[in-house]
Motif scaffolding. Structure first.
Motif: not given
Length: 95
Positions: A21-23, A10-16, A66-71
Motif C-alpha cells: 500500500g506504500c508503493e 504492524v502485525d507480522p501477517t499484515a506487513r506485506e 507531507r499532506g494528511s499522512g497515512v490513510d
C-alpha cells in the motif's frame, strides 16, 4: 537538510499488505521537489517492523509533500510508531 527516520510496528501477517500500500507514496515522494531519498522497507530481523527513512532538501519540501499522512486503513494497521525528524547542519560524504 531534513532527515525523517524511524520505524512502524504492524502485525507480522499484515506487513506485506502495508508495504504494498506504500508503493504509490514512495513513487510520489521520490518525484517530489526537494526529495533526496525516500524508503519504506521491511526489517530484515523483525517480521512486524517497517523501517522509514526520508531525506529532504528543506523543511518546506517535507511540508509541501507531507499532506494528511497515512490513510485510515493503513493507520489502523500501525500498532506502534517511533519516527523523528532531524535538522541536519552539515554533511560529510563517505563514498
Amino acid at each position: 537538510m531534513v532527515i525523517v527516520a524511524g520505524h512502524l510496528m504492524v502485525d507480522p501477517t499484515a506487513r506485506e499488505e502495508y508495504l504494498s500500500g506504500c508503493e504509490t507514496v514512495v513513487d510520489q515522494a521520490r518525484g517530489a521537489p526537494g526529495c533526496l531519498d525516500f524508503v519504506i522497507a521491511a526489517d530484515l530481523l523483525d517480521t512486524g517492523r517497517i523501517n522509514l527513512f526520508e531525506r529532504w532538501e528543506s523543511r518546506d519540501a517535507v511540508e509541501a509533500f507531507r499532506g494528511s499522512g497515512v490513510d485510515d486503513e493503513q493507520g489502523r494497521m500501525i500498532l506502534r510508531a517511533s519516527v523523528e525528524e532531524y535538522d541536519v547542519a552539515g554533511v560529510r560524504v563517505l563514498s
